[in-house]
Scaffold this motif. Structure first.
Motif, mmCIF file in Angstrom:
data_model
loop_
_atom_site.group_PDB
_atom_site.id
_atom_site.type_symbol
_atom_site.label_atom_id
_atom_site.label_comp_id
_atom_site.label_asym_id
_atom_site.label_seq_id
_atom_site.Cartn_x
_atom_site.Cartn_y
_atom_site.Cartn_z
ATOM 1 N N GLN A 26 -42.431 -26.406 57.244
ATOM 2 C CA GLN A 26 -42.953 -27.500 57.903
ATOM 3 C C GLN A 26 -42.488 -28.897 57.772
ATOM 4 O O GLN A 26 -41.802 -29.699 58.144
ATOM 5 N N ASP A 27 -42.647 -28.988 56.065
ATOM 6 C CA ASP A 27 -41.983 -30.163 55.581
ATOM 7 C C ASP A 27 -40.420 -30.216 55.576
ATOM 8 O O ASP A 27 -39.747 -31.319 55.834
ATOM 9 N N LEU A 28 -39.920 -28.940 55.497
ATOM 10 C CA LEU A 28 -38.335 -29.196 55.558
ATOM 11 C C LEU A 28 -37.874 -29.416 57.071
ATOM 12 O O LEU A 28 -36.509 -30.228 57.056
ATOM 13 N N LEU A 29 -38.524 -28.945 57.915
ATOM 14 C CA LEU A 29 -38.236 -29.446 59.514
ATOM 15 C C LEU A 29 -38.772 -31.018 59.711
ATOM 16 O O LEU A 29 -37.760 -31.762 60.227
ATOM 17 N N ILE A 30 -39.598 -31.475 59.319
ATOM 18 C CA ILE A 30 -40.083 -32.819 59.444
ATOM 19 C C ILE A 30 -39.026 -33.896 58.713
ATOM 20 O O ILE A 30 -38.460 -34.710 59.470
ATOM 21 N N ARG A 31 -38.939 -33.442 57.472
ATOM 22 C CA ARG A 31 -37.962 -34.263 56.615
ATOM 23 C C ARG A 31 -36.418 -34.193 57.251
ATOM 24 O O ARG A 31 -35.717 -35.172 57.000
ATOM 25 N N GLY A 32 -36.100 -33.200 57.691
ATOM 26 C CA GLY A 32 -34.702 -32.846 57.966
ATOM 27 C C GLY A 32 -34.607 -33.665 59.451
ATOM 28 O O GLY A 32 -33.442 -34.059 59.808
ATOM 29 N N MET A 33 -35.492 -33.515 60.272
ATOM 30 C CA MET A 33 -35.625 -34.147 61.519
ATOM 31 C C MET A 33 -35.357 -35.755 61.391
ATOM 32 O O MET A 33 -34.480 -36.438 62.093
ATOM 33 N N VAL A 34 -36.005 -36.210 60.480
ATOM 34 C CA VAL A 34 -36.117 -37.655 60.189
ATOM 35 C C VAL A 34 -34.808 -38.122 59.897
ATOM 36 O O VAL A 34 -34.218 -39.129 60.053
ATOM 37 N N ALA A 35 -34.182 -37.219 58.799
ATOM 38 C CA ALA A 35 -33.045 -37.426 58.318
ATOM 39 C C ALA A 35 -31.676 -37.518 59.213
ATOM 40 O O ALA A 35 -30.906 -38.483 59.303
ATOM 41 N N GLY A 36 -31.917 -36.365 60.024
ATOM 42 C CA GLY A 36 -30.828 -36.363 61.195
ATOM 43 C C GLY A 36 -30.930 -37.620 62.061
ATOM 44 O O GLY A 36 -29.795 -38.127 62.340
ATOM 45 N N MET A 69 -31.330 -44.778 53.088
ATOM 46 C CA MET A 69 -32.623 -44.579 53.474
ATOM 47 C C MET A 69 -33.252 -43.066 53.465
ATOM 48 O O MET A 69 -34.262 -42.904 52.834
ATOM 49 N N ILE A 70 -32.247 -42.399 53.584
ATOM 50 C CA ILE A 70 -32.654 -40.859 53.436
ATOM 51 C C ILE A 70 -32.971 -40.533 52.026
ATOM 52 O O ILE A 70 -34.023 -39.868 51.348
ATOM 53 N N VAL A 71 -31.980 -40.971 51.145
ATOM 54 C CA VAL A 71 -32.059 -40.931 49.512
ATOM 55 C C VAL A 71 -33.523 -41.636 49.014
ATOM 56 O O VAL A 71 -34.198 -40.801 48.385
ATOM 57 N N CYS A 72 -33.941 -42.854 49.362
ATOM 58 C CA CYS A 72 -34.915 -43.351 48.948
ATOM 59 C C CYS A 72 -36.422 -42.948 49.350
ATOM 60 O O CYS A 72 -37.190 -43.030 48.848
ATOM 61 N N LEU A 73 -36.070 -42.142 50.644
ATOM 62 C CA LEU A 73 -37.299 -41.904 51.234
ATOM 63 C C LEU A 73 -37.630 -40.280 50.878
ATOM 64 O O LEU A 73 -38.604 -39.675 51.189
ATOM 65 N N GLY A 74 -36.648 -39.804 49.961
ATOM 66 C CA GLY A 74 -36.679 -38.242 49.903
ATOM 67 C C GLY A 74 -36.858 -37.174 50.893
ATOM 68 O O GLY A 74 -37.373 -36.298 50.921
ATOM 69 N N LEU A 75 -35.925 -37.659 52.044
ATOM 70 C CA LEU A 75 -35.835 -36.618 52.949
ATOM 71 C C LEU A 75 -34.668 -35.678 52.683
ATOM 72 O O LEU A 75 -34.249 -35.462 51.808
ATOM 73 N N GLU A 76 -34.530 -34.891 53.932
ATOM 74 C CA GLU A 76 -33.893 -33.459 53.508
ATOM 75 C C GLU A 76 -32.483 -33.605 54.393
ATOM 76 O O GLU A 76 -32.537 -33.605 55.636
ATOM 77 N N LEU A 77 -31.405 -33.812 53.613
ATOM 78 C CA LEU A 77 -30.249 -33.813 54.239
ATOM 79 C C LEU A 77 -29.413 -32.560 53.835
ATOM 80 O O LEU A 77 -29.006 -32.400 52.607
ATOM 81 N N SER A 78 -29.127 -31.627 54.581
ATOM 82 C CA SER A 78 -28.698 -30.217 54.285
ATOM 83 C C SER A 78 -27.355 -30.370 53.505
ATOM 84 O O SER A 78 -27.100 -29.776 52.385
ATOM 85 N N GLY A 104 -30.811 -23.685 55.221
ATOM 86 C CA GLY A 104 -30.828 -23.369 56.620
ATOM 87 C C GLY A 104 -31.866 -24.143 57.298
ATOM 88 O O GLY A 104 -31.742 -24.558 58.369
ATOM 89 N N TRP A 105 -33.183 -24.466 57.046
ATOM 90 C CA TRP A 105 -34.043 -25.070 57.525
ATOM 91 C C TRP A 105 -33.810 -26.508 57.727
ATOM 92 O O TRP A 105 -34.143 -27.356 58.742
ATOM 93 N N SER A 106 -33.353 -27.200 56.502
ATOM 94 C CA SER A 106 -32.866 -28.566 56.638
ATOM 95 C C SER A 106 -31.833 -28.748 57.697
ATOM 96 O O SER A 106 -31.739 -29.887 58.290
ATOM 97 N N PHE A 107 -31.080 -27.795 57.625
ATOM 98 C CA PHE A 107 -29.922 -28.025 58.712
ATOM 99 C C PHE A 107 -30.325 -27.980 59.863
ATOM 100 O O PHE A 107 -29.836 -28.745 61.010
ATOM 101 N N PHE A 108 -31.366 -26.909 60.324
ATOM 102 C CA PHE A 108 -31.970 -26.906 61.747
ATOM 103 C C PHE A 108 -32.806 -28.110 61.963
ATOM 104 O O PHE A 108 -32.561 -28.740 63.291
ATOM 105 N N GLY A 109 -33.382 -28.777 60.876
ATOM 106 C CA GLY A 109 -34.337 -29.834 61.221
ATOM 107 C C GLY A 109 -33.198 -31.338 61.444
ATOM 108 O O GLY A 109 -33.515 -31.955 62.462
ATOM 109 N N ASN A 110 -31.966 -30.975 60.693
ATOM 110 C CA ASN A 110 -31.089 -32.480 60.801
ATOM 111 C C ASN A 110 -30.698 -32.175 62.236
ATOM 112 O O ASN A 110 -30.281 -33.090 62.852
#
Length: 277
Positions: A26-36, A69-78, A104-110
């Motif tokens: 869940q965290d990987l998807l949410i953080r990945g989606m926001v990063a994308g 923004m991605i780095v400072c917010l601790g998001l997931e960029l594959s 895999g999950w961060s890529f999908f979220g992105n």
């Protein structure tokens, strides 16, 4: 001084990778989606700047805002995680299975976040498909075609070219990840992250998550590109090139020369609690 020594910086990367390897789906998807989504916003800003000024270089200057923004917010960029978790796995902080799970999950979220923003921007730029693409919209259409059918025109040489551009791109992206950890101050992190990202975008290299936005956005606004064109001539070779570039140019050299310790170091909160205990 807020400067972090290179050896400590690489240890911080390994710490971050170990933590990221334990994140829930869940965290990987949410953080990945926001990063994308944020990277898509930064890309559209860069295109807007280039179109409005008539100077392509202007887009390179503003594009890094998304990565910062991605780095400072601790998001997931594959793509950045290719180096971060590569270092942590090489150091024995976590297993490769957990690393591939994160990738895999961060890529999908992105991908999901990028597609959502692509759809929203297409609606905004075409008045919900009531007007033909013009200005920024037309430029995005042209970019989408250049990144797919443009390479297809060269056949195998096009695939080699896009793969090499992707390797060079993620060398700089992962350098941005590394340099964001060279400082303990917010300004230092921003400046450190900005420089390598400016370099990759200014030279037209290929980034998997940027392309998750710009190619579908162009397709939604009339680019003569099929889903097959997108994945065969860009998304697959670019993702593989980004993976190789992150591992070969950053994770392996950093591990080999700075040798992060195998055992995870105590987190700051745990260290602070020790005297009281």
């Amino acid at each position: 001084m807020d400067f972090v020594k290179p050896g400590d910086m690489v240890n911080a990367m390994a710490d971050s990778g170990a933590t990221r390897s334990r994140l829930s789906v869940q965290d990987l998807l949410i953080r990945g989606m926001v990063a994308g989504g944020l990277l898509g916003i930064a890309t559209s800003l860069a295109v807007t700047g280039a179109v409005q000024t008539g100077v392509a270089f202007a887009g390179s200057i503003v594009f890094p805002v998304g990565f910062v923004m991605i780095v400072c917010l601790g998001l997931e960029l594959s793509t950045g995680n290719f180096a971060i978790l590569g270092v942590s796995s090489l150091a024995g902080r976590n297993g490769w299975g957990a690393t591939w799970r994160n990738w895999g999950w961060s890529f999908f979220g992105n991908l999901v976040g990028s597609l959502i923003f692509a759809l929203l921007l297409a609606v905004a730029l075409t008045n919900a498909w009531s007007t033909p693409p013009a200005g920024v919209a037309q430029r995005i259409v042209e970019i989408a075609q250049a990144k797919t059918t443009g390479y297809a025109a060269f056949g195998a040489a096009g695939l080699v070219t896009v793969f090499v551009k992707a390797m060079l791109c993620n060398w700089m992206v992962c350098m941005g990840v590394t340099m964001s950890m060279m400082s303990t101050s917010t300004f230092g992190k921003i400046f450190g992250a900005w420089l390598p990202i400016f370099i990759f975008f200014g030279q037209g290299f290929e980034h998997a998550v940027v392309n998750m936005f710009v190619i579908p956005a162009g397709m939604l606004m009339g680019a003569k590109v099929t889903v097959g064109d997108w994945w065969l001539w860009n998304q697959i070779p670019v993702t593989l090139g980004n993976l190789v570039g992150g591992l070969v140019f950053v994770a392996l050299p950093w591990f080999a020369t700075f040798r992060p310790t195998a055992a995870p170091r105590p987190a700051p909160r745990e260290m602070a609690a020790s005297p009281a205990e």
